[in-house]
Scaffold this motif. Structure first.
Motif, PDB file in Angstrom:
ATOM      1  N   GLY A  77      27.663  48.783  46.507  1.00 21.10           N
ATOM      2  CA  GLY A  77      28.660  48.904  45.460  1.00 21.10           C
ATOM      3  C   GLY A  77      29.162  47.531  45.036  1.00 21.10           C
ATOM      4  N   ASP A  78      29.240  47.332  43.737  1.00 20.56           N
ATOM      5  CA  ASP A  78      29.675  46.055  43.181  1.00 20.56           C
ATOM      6  C   ASP A  78      31.046  46.217  42.540  1.00 20.56           C
ATOM      7  OD1 ASP A  78      30.003  43.612  41.987  1.00 20.56           O
ATOM      8  OD2 ASP A  78      28.045  43.603  41.001  1.00 20.56           O
ATOM      9  N   ILE A  79      32.064  45.656  43.177  1.00 17.84           N
ATOM     10  CA  ILE A  79      33.444  45.808  42.695  1.00 17.84           C
ATOM     11  C   ILE A  79      33.688  45.044  41.398  1.00 17.84           C
ATOM     12  CG2 ILE A  79      34.541  43.883  43.911  1.00 17.84           C
ATOM     13  CD1 ILE A  79      36.668  46.263  44.672  1.00 17.84           C
ATOM     14  N   ARG A  80      32.765  44.175  41.008  1.00 18.85           N
ATOM     15  CA  ARG A  80      32.945  43.411  39.757  1.00 18.85           C
ATOM     16  C   ARG A  80      33.000  44.327  38.531  1.00 18.85           C
ATOM     17  NH1 ARG A  80      32.043  37.676  39.805  1.00 18.85           N
ATOM     18  NH2 ARG A  80      31.562  37.023  41.917  1.00 18.85           N
ATOM     19  N   CYS A  81      32.554  45.550  38.671  1.00 17.01           N
ATOM     20  CA  CYS A  81      32.672  46.477  37.544  1.00 17.01           C
ATOM     21  C   CYS A  81      34.131  46.840  37.283  1.00 17.01           C
ATOM     22  CB  CYS A  81      31.833  47.731  37.780  1.00 17.01           C
ATOM     23  SG  CYS A  81      32.480  48.814  39.061  1.00 17.01           S
ATOM     24  N   ARG A  82      34.996  46.605  38.277  1.00 17.64           N
ATOM     25  CA  ARG A  82      36.410  46.957  38.144  1.00 17.64           C
ATOM     26  C   ARG A  82      37.338  45.746  38.282  1.00 17.64           C
ATOM     27  NH1 ARG A  82      37.583  52.063  37.550  1.00 17.64           N
ATOM     28  NH2 ARG A  82      35.924  53.567  37.861  1.00 17.64           N
ATOM     29  N   ILE A  83      36.926  44.748  39.063  1.00 19.47           N
ATOM     30  CA  ILE A  83      37.696  43.514  39.232  1.00 19.47           C
ATOM     31  C   ILE A  83      36.746  42.370  38.882  1.00 19.47           C
ATOM     32  CG2 ILE A  83      38.946  42.026  40.844  1.00 19.47           C
ATOM     33  CD1 ILE A  83      39.562  44.522  42.523  1.00 19.47           C
ATOM     34  N   LYS A  84      36.907  41.827  37.685  1.00 17.94           N
ATOM     35  CA  LYS A  84      35.954  40.823  37.178  1.00 17.94           C
ATOM     36  C   LYS A  84      35.937  39.547  38.002  1.00 17.94           C
ATOM     37  CE  LYS A  84      34.799  43.565  33.888  1.00 17.94           C
ATOM     38  NZ  LYS A  84      33.814  44.538  34.211  1.00 17.94           N
ATOM     39  N   ASP A  85      37.095  39.085  38.448  1.00 21.11           N
ATOM     40  CA  ASP A  85      37.167  37.855  39.219  1.00 21.11           C
ATOM     41  C   ASP A  85      37.298  38.198  40.697  1.00 21.11           C
ATOM     42  OD1 ASP A  85      37.358  35.227  40.011  1.00 21.11           O
ATOM     43  OD2 ASP A  85      39.464  35.028  39.459  1.00 21.11           O
ATOM     44  N   SER A  86      36.171  38.504  41.315  1.00 21.20           N
ATOM     45  CA  SER A  86      36.195  38.897  42.726  1.00 21.20           C
ATOM     46  C   SER A  86      35.644  37.797  43.629  1.00 21.20           C
ATOM     47  CB  SER A  86      35.406  40.190  42.924  1.00 21.20           C
ATOM     48  OG  SER A  86      34.043  39.991  42.585  1.00 21.20           O
ATOM     49  N   GLY A  88      35.319  35.110  46.262  1.00 19.92           N
ATOM     50  CA  GLY A  88      36.098  34.867  47.466  1.00 19.92           C
ATOM     51  C   GLY A  88      36.675  36.120  48.092  1.00 19.92           C
ATOM     52  N   MET A  89      36.576  37.256  47.410  1.00 13.75           N
ATOM     53  CA  MET A  89      37.083  38.513  47.947  1.00 13.75           C
ATOM     54  C   MET A  89      36.154  38.983  49.066  1.00 13.75           C
ATOM     55  SD  MET A  89      37.714  42.036  45.808  1.00 13.75           S
ATOM     56  CE  MET A  89      38.915  41.260  44.744  1.00 13.75           C
ATOM     57  N   GLU A  90      36.730  39.455  50.150  1.00 16.89           N
ATOM     58  CA  GLU A  90      35.909  39.985  51.239  1.00 16.89           C
ATOM     59  C   GLU A  90      36.255  41.455  51.454  1.00 16.89           C
ATOM     60  OE1 GLU A  90      34.608  39.083  55.829  1.00 16.89           O
ATOM     61  OE2 GLU A  90      35.309  37.451  54.548  1.00 16.89           O
ATOM     62  N   LEU A  91      35.270  42.312  51.176  1.00  6.71           N
ATOM     63  CA  LEU A  91      35.457  43.750  51.333  1.00  6.71           C
ATOM     64  C   LEU A  91      34.939  44.185  52.692  1.00  6.71           C
ATOM     65  CD1 LEU A  91      34.222  44.865  47.811  1.00  6.71           C
ATOM     66  CD2 LEU A  91      36.573  44.466  48.549  1.00  6.71           C
ATOM     67  N   ASP A  92      35.684  45.049  53.340  1.00  5.64           N
ATOM     68  CA  ASP A  92      35.207  45.659  54.575  1.00  5.64           C
ATOM     69  C   ASP A  92      35.837  47.033  54.733  1.00  5.64           C
ATOM     70  OD1 ASP A  92      37.793  45.328  55.634  1.00  5.64           O
ATOM     71  OD2 ASP A  92      37.265  43.546  56.753  1.00  5.64           O
ATOM     72  N   GLU A  93      35.670  47.609  55.905  1.00  3.86           N
ATOM     73  CA  GLU A  93      36.124  48.974  56.158  1.00  3.86           C
ATOM     74  C   GLU A  93      37.645  49.124  56.071  1.00  3.86           C
ATOM     75  OE1 GLU A  93      32.121  48.379  57.697  1.00  3.86           O
ATOM     76  OE2 GLU A  93      33.929  47.232  57.973  1.00  3.86           O
ATOM     77  N   THR A  94      38.389  48.029  56.158  1.00  3.49           N
ATOM     78  CA  THR A  94      39.852  48.111  56.133  1.00  3.49           C
ATOM     79  C   THR A  94      40.450  47.691  54.789  1.00  3.49           C
ATOM     80  OG1 THR A  94      40.139  45.861  56.998  1.00  3.49           O
ATOM     81  CG2 THR A  94      39.959  47.662  58.622  1.00  3.49           C
ATOM     82  N   SER A  95      39.626  47.375  53.820  1.00  5.99           N
ATOM     83  CA  SER A  95      40.125  46.940  52.507  1.00  5.99           C
ATOM     84  C   SER A  95      40.921  48.065  51.837  1.00  5.99           C
ATOM     85  CB  SER A  95      38.967  46.530  51.606  1.00  5.99           C
ATOM     86  OG  SER A  95      38.275  45.436  52.155  1.00  5.99           O
ATOM     87  N   PRO A  96      42.169  47.779  51.434  1.00  6.75           N
ATOM     88  CA  PRO A  96      43.020  48.823  50.857  1.00  6.75           C
ATOM     89  C   PRO A  96      42.880  48.990  49.341  1.00  6.75           C
ATOM     90  CG  PRO A  96      44.290  46.822  51.137  1.00  6.75           C
ATOM     91  CD  PRO A  96      42.893  46.528  51.665  1.00  6.75           C
ATOM     92  N   LEU A  97      42.024  48.223  48.700  1.00  7.94           N
ATOM     93  CA  LEU A  97      41.944  48.230  47.240  1.00  7.94           C
ATOM     94  C   LEU A  97      41.595  49.603  46.666  1.00  7.94           C
ATOM     95  CD1 LEU A  97      39.865  44.975  46.755  1.00  7.94           C
ATOM     96  CD2 LEU A  97      42.290  45.295  46.203  1.00  7.94           C
ATOM     97  N   PRO A  98      42.408  50.112  45.752  1.00  9.81           N
ATOM     98  CA  PRO A  98      42.068  51.384  45.108  1.00  9.81           C
ATOM     99  C   PRO A  98      40.762  51.274  44.312  1.00  9.81           C
ATOM    100  CG  PRO A  98      44.114  50.487  44.194  1.00  9.81           C
ATOM    101  CD  PRO A  98      43.698  49.583  45.300  1.00  9.81           C
ATOM    102  N   GLU A  99      40.470  50.094  43.777  1.00 11.79           N
ATOM    103  CA  GLU A  99      39.221  49.904  43.024  1.00 11.79           C
ATOM    104  C   GLU A  99      37.997  50.085  43.914  1.00 11.79           C
ATOM    105  OE1 GLU A  99      42.422  47.409  41.056  1.00 11.79           O
ATOM    106  OE2 GLU A  99      41.739  47.703  43.106  1.00 11.79           O
ATOM    107  N   LEU A 100      38.112  49.667  45.188  1.00 15.58           N
ATOM    108  CA  LEU A 100      36.992  49.850  46.114  1.00 15.58           C
ATOM    109  C   LEU A 100      36.756  51.332  46.360  1.00 15.58           C
ATOM    110  CD1 LEU A 100      34.785  48.853  48.003  1.00 15.58           C
ATOM    111  CD2 LEU A 100      36.530  48.619  49.795  1.00 15.58           C
ATOM    112  N   LYS A 101      37.813  52.105  46.461  1.00 12.66           N
ATOM    113  CA  LYS A 101      37.663  53.548  46.666  1.00 12.66           C
ATOM    114  C   LYS A 101      36.944  54.192  45.483  1.00 12.66           C
ATOM    115  CE  LYS A 101      41.512  53.694  49.759  1.00 12.66           C
ATOM    116  NZ  LYS A 101      42.879  53.364  49.797  1.00 12.66           N
ATOM    117  N   LEU A 102      37.220  53.711  44.280  1.00 15.63           N
ATOM    118  CA  LEU A 102      36.537  54.236  43.100  1.00 15.63           C
ATOM    119  C   LEU A 102      35.059  53.859  43.104  1.00 15.63           C
ATOM    120  CD1 LEU A 102      39.269  53.438  40.417  1.00 15.63           C
ATOM    121  CD2 LEU A 102      38.814  55.640  41.531  1.00 15.63           C
TER     122      LEU A 102
END
Length: 178
Positions: A77-86, A88-102
């Motif tokens: 999954g590529d979060i850039r579809c929802r957050i263009k400037d990502s 340095g962002m590090e996604l993992d199992e504990t990331s709370p971002l609502p965009e990641l859930k989408l």
């Protein structure tokens, strides 16, 4: 739909190659999956080499049965579809971002399209996900702002598992409110 009823998680595959044409047909089905706001957050990595399958299996809780599959499809999954400037962002199992859930929601739809198209084409498949993001990203060289939703094994089944028990529809339905 026949494929919904007949699909099973396959954990034993024949020693038989799956053509590139068939894999691309399966991924075309995933490409056509619906996504929120038509964001299409999917990327797919096709894995055929024994060395890379070995490395993926090792971080996917060392599920050795995976190695019998001739092809792995890694669903990213590529979060850039929802957050263009990502950057340095590090996604993992504990990331709370609502965009990641989408993104995960939309990727799950695409992954299910893979499973159903494989079934329609006479192939077996199994969706795995027993790994840590960091470890899987290291094996595959995936940037930290991407999220591995699943690794799907694909091949010709060498087993025919029976259907597993399912809850009755009457246990699952509510009308108008909980």
């Amino acid at each position: 739909m026949k494929e919904v009823e007949s699909r099973r998680s396959i954990r034993r595959y024949q020693k038989r190659e799956v053509s590139e044409e068939i894999i691309l047909e399966i991924l075309e089905a995933a490409r056509l999956a619906p996504s929120g706001s038509n964001t299409q957050p999917w990327q797919f990595i096709i894995i055929r080499s024994e060395k890379q399958k070995e490395r993926i299996t090792a971080v996917d809780h060392n599920q050795r049965w995976m190695l019998s599959a001739p092809v792995f499809i890694v669903c990213v999954g590529d979060i850039r579809c929802r957050i263009k400037d990502s950057d340095g962002m590090e996604l993992d199992e504990t990331s709370p971002l609502p965009e990641l859930k989408l993104v995960i929601r939309d990727m799950a739809i695409a992954a299910e399209h893979i499973l159903l198209k494989a079934e329609q084409l006479g192939l077996g498949s199994c969706w795995t996900g027993w790994y840590e993001q960091k470890e899987m990203r290291e094996v595959l060289g995936i940037p930290t702002d991407k999220y591995v939703v699943g690794v799907i094994t694909i091949g010709y089944a060498d087993e025919n598992p029976k259907a597993r028990p399912r809850k009755a529809l009457s246990e699952l339905i509510r009308y108008e409110r909980w």
